[in-house]
Design a protein around this motif. Structure first.
Motif, PDB file in Angstrom:
ATOM      1  N   LEU A   1       0.828  -1.207   0.000  1.00  0.00           N
ATOM      2  CA  LEU A   1       0.000   0.000   0.000  1.00  0.00           C
ATOM      3  C   LEU A   1       0.864   1.261   0.000  1.00  0.00           C
ATOM      4  O   LEU A   1       1.847   1.349   0.733  1.00  0.00           O
ATOM      5  N   PRO A   2       0.494   2.263  -0.794  1.00  0.00           N
ATOM      6  CA  PRO A   2       1.216   3.542  -0.774  1.00  0.00           C
ATOM      7  C   PRO A   2       0.895   4.318   0.496  1.00  0.00           C
ATOM      8  O   PRO A   2      -0.029   3.967   1.239  1.00  0.00           O
ATOM      9  N   VAL A   3       1.646   5.388   0.729  1.00  0.00           N
ATOM     10  CA  VAL A   3       1.405   6.241   1.894  1.00  0.00           C
ATOM     11  C   VAL A   3       1.309   7.693   1.445  1.00  0.00           C
ATOM     12  O   VAL A   3       1.730   8.057   0.344  1.00  0.00           O
TER      13      VAL A   3
ATOM     14  N   GLU B   1      19.137   4.614  -0.010  1.00  0.00           N
ATOM     15  CA  GLU B   1      18.084   5.617   0.048  1.00  0.00           C
ATOM     16  C   GLU B   1      16.933   5.071   0.894  1.00  0.00           C
ATOM     17  O   GLU B   1      16.559   3.911   0.768  1.00  0.00           O
ATOM     18  N   SER B   2      16.391   5.896   1.751  1.00  0.00           N
ATOM     19  CA  SER B   2      15.301   5.473   2.617  1.00  0.00           C
ATOM     20  C   SER B   2      14.068   5.106   1.800  1.00  0.00           C
ATOM     21  O   SER B   2      13.519   5.929   1.061  1.00  0.00           O
ATOM     22  N   SER B   3      13.619   3.854   1.933  1.00  0.00           N
ATOM     23  CA  SER B   3      12.421   3.429   1.218  1.00  0.00           C
ATOM     24  C   SER B   3      11.190   4.149   1.753  1.00  0.00           C
ATOM     25  O   SER B   3      10.243   4.417   1.006  1.00  0.00           O
ATOM     26  N   THR B   4      11.213   4.464   3.043  1.00  0.00           N
ATOM     27  CA  THR B   4      10.092   5.191   3.637  1.00  0.00           C
ATOM     28  C   THR B   4       9.967   6.577   3.030  1.00  0.00           C
ATOM     29  O   THR B   4       8.884   6.992   2.588  1.00  0.00           O
ATOM     30  N   LEU B   5      11.067   7.313   2.984  1.00  0.00           N
ATOM     31  CA  LEU B   5      11.029   8.663   2.422  1.00  0.00           C
ATOM     32  C   LEU B   5      10.717   8.632   0.938  1.00  0.00           C
ATOM     33  O   LEU B   5       9.993   9.498   0.427  1.00  0.00           O
ATOM     34  N   HIS B   6      11.238   7.653   0.240  1.00  0.00           N
ATOM     35  CA  HIS B   6      10.926   7.522  -1.180  1.00  0.00           C
ATOM     36  C   HIS B   6       9.419   7.326  -1.371  1.00  0.00           C
ATOM     37  O   HIS B   6       8.810   7.938  -2.259  1.00  0.00           O
ATOM     38  N   ALA B   7       8.806   6.469  -0.522  1.00  0.00           N
ATOM     39  CA  ALA B   7       7.369   6.219  -0.609  1.00  0.00           C
ATOM     40  C   ALA B   7       6.565   7.467  -0.276  1.00  0.00           C
ATOM     41  O   ALA B   7       5.428   7.632  -0.749  1.00  0.00           O
ATOM     42  N   MET B   8       7.136   8.367   0.530  1.00  0.00           N
ATOM     43  CA  MET B   8       6.472   9.612   0.895  1.00  0.00           C
ATOM     44  C   MET B   8       6.659  10.703  -0.153  1.00  0.00           C
ATOM     45  O   MET B   8       6.167  11.814   0.009  1.00  0.00           O
ATOM     46  N   GLY B   9       7.414  10.394  -1.208  1.00  0.00           N
ATOM     47  CA  GLY B   9       7.615  11.364  -2.280  1.00  0.00           C
ATOM     48  C   GLY B   9       8.804  12.278  -2.077  1.00  0.00           C
ATOM     49  O   GLY B   9       8.955  13.275  -2.803  1.00  0.00           O
TER      50      GLY B   9
END
Length: 378
Positions: A118-120, A328-336
């Motif tokens: 799921l995206p965030v 690269e942070s996957s969390t930050l990448h998912a947050m755009g």
């Protein structure tokens, strides 16, 4: 020394260490032994289980002791998936889970399971509408963390539980490693939850998986049948008793400590947002009170970490589990968040032991370091 890396690990409570030493020294027998010395250790082990259950307001038989959050996540996810694969092979999770969840999902995909990631939002939260849309008849498990380990974003756990309450499946697992004793969570609509001892001032090598009695698990570690046959291996009774003590101490005066921690976090956010070139990735309105993530323009995260280290200030580059890989942070990448900012992100993570004076000193050192680096770049 200023220690702002508490999401990586916390300093054990002195009382927890004292408890561990006492039990390890005087009650060292194997709790599975039939003699009275072993049975005394077994009694201590089960008393710790009862104490943990009481602190969580659940049944003692729903508490499984593990080696930590990673094992708890593995046991919950693989245990449910493999136990119920005849009912379906679809799983929901988010794009910002800890590697002990995301890597398990990859393994299950290799076994034929289908996983929807799921995206965030820009604040790092999953959307209930996305979950509704992704749910299928063959969905057997949803695994969503409570508090993100990199930016501190809080997921809508109660809303997800409400969405699922009328359904027999899927089961709902929550990785609560970063949230326990920091942000309240109601367990009534959660089927399984993971906790790590060393994140709440207990010792490394201790953890908990809470599991409702209605949930069956396929065991991942086979052997002597300890922990209700779900987690074989000689029990770490001293660590478990110390974990129960650490949990109790962490939950004492929760509202007061949480309020003070939030004030400390807000001070740091306010000061960071004043600094030129600094971008804060943590949304105070939707995050836990102990984690802050930020980037400094044109500054690599590991450079800032080591510069602060020279000042005896210890922070990390996002997740400690992946910081050495310099990814690269996957969390930050998912947050755009853009690639350069995601690669250069810093995580500051607090505990109830940190002080305003430490926060002020941190900001002073950070300003000094950024100014010197900017002068060199020019």
């Amino acid at each position: 020394m200023i220690y702002f890396d508490n999401s990586a690990t916390t300093k054990p409570h002195a009382a927890a260490l004292e408890t561990y030493t006492k039990v390890a020294t005087h009650y060292f027998a194997n709790p599975s032994s039939l003699h009275k010395f072993g049975q005394k250790v077994r009694d201590l082990h089960e008393e710790a289980r009862k104490q943990v259950a009481a602190l969580m307001s659940v049944r003692s038989e729903d508490i499984i002791f593990t080696s930590g959050g990673t094992e708890s996540n593995n046991l919950a996810i693989k245990g449910i998936a493999r136990a119920y694969q005849n009912r379906g092979k679809h799983i929901l999770t988010s794009k910002i889970e800890h590697p002990s969840v995301s890597n398990v999902m990859k393994e299950l995909e290799e076994e034929g399971f289908q996983v929807t990631y799921l995206p965030v939002t820009k604040s790092g939260q999953v959307r209930i509408d996305d979950i509704k849309e992704a749910l299928r008849e063959d969905t057997i498990l949803i695994s969503i963390m409570h508090v993100n380990n990199e930016v501190g974003s809080i997921q809508p756990i109660a809303e997800i539980g409400e969405l699922l309450k009328e359904r027999e499946l899927p089961f709902f697992h929550v990785d609560n490693v970063q949230g326990f004793a920091k942000k309240e969570l109601v367990l009534s609509q959660i089927d399984a939850m993971s906790i790590s001892g060393h994140k709440l001032h207990g010792l490394r090598g201790t953890g908990i998986l809470y599991k409702k009695s209605t949930v069956k698990l396929h065991p991942e570690i086979l052997g002597g049948g300890q922990e209700f046959g779900l987690r074989s291996g000689t029990e770490n009774t001293a660590g478990i008793v110390a974990l129960a003590k650490a949990m109790r101490l962490s939950l004492e005066d929760f509202e007061k400590k949480s309020s003070e921690l939030t004030a400390l976090r807000d001070y740091l956010l306010e000061q960071l947002e004043k600094l030129d070139g600094v971008t804060v990735h943590t949304d105070a309105l939707h995050s836990a009170p102990h984690i802050i993530c930020f980037s400094a323009k044109n500054h690599r995260g590991e450079v800032l970490v080591h510069a602060l280290e020279e000042k005896e200030v210890f922070v990390s580059t996002t997740s400690a589990c992946s910081s050495r890989a310099k990814l690269e942070s996957s969390t930050l990448h998912a947050m755009g968040v853009s690639g350069n900012q995601a690669t250069g992100a810093i995580r500051v993570s607090l505990s109830y032991d940190n002080t305003k004076a430490e926060a002020e000193q941190f900001i002073y050192f950070l300003k000094e370091i950024l100014q010197k680096i900017n002068e060199v770049v020019k």
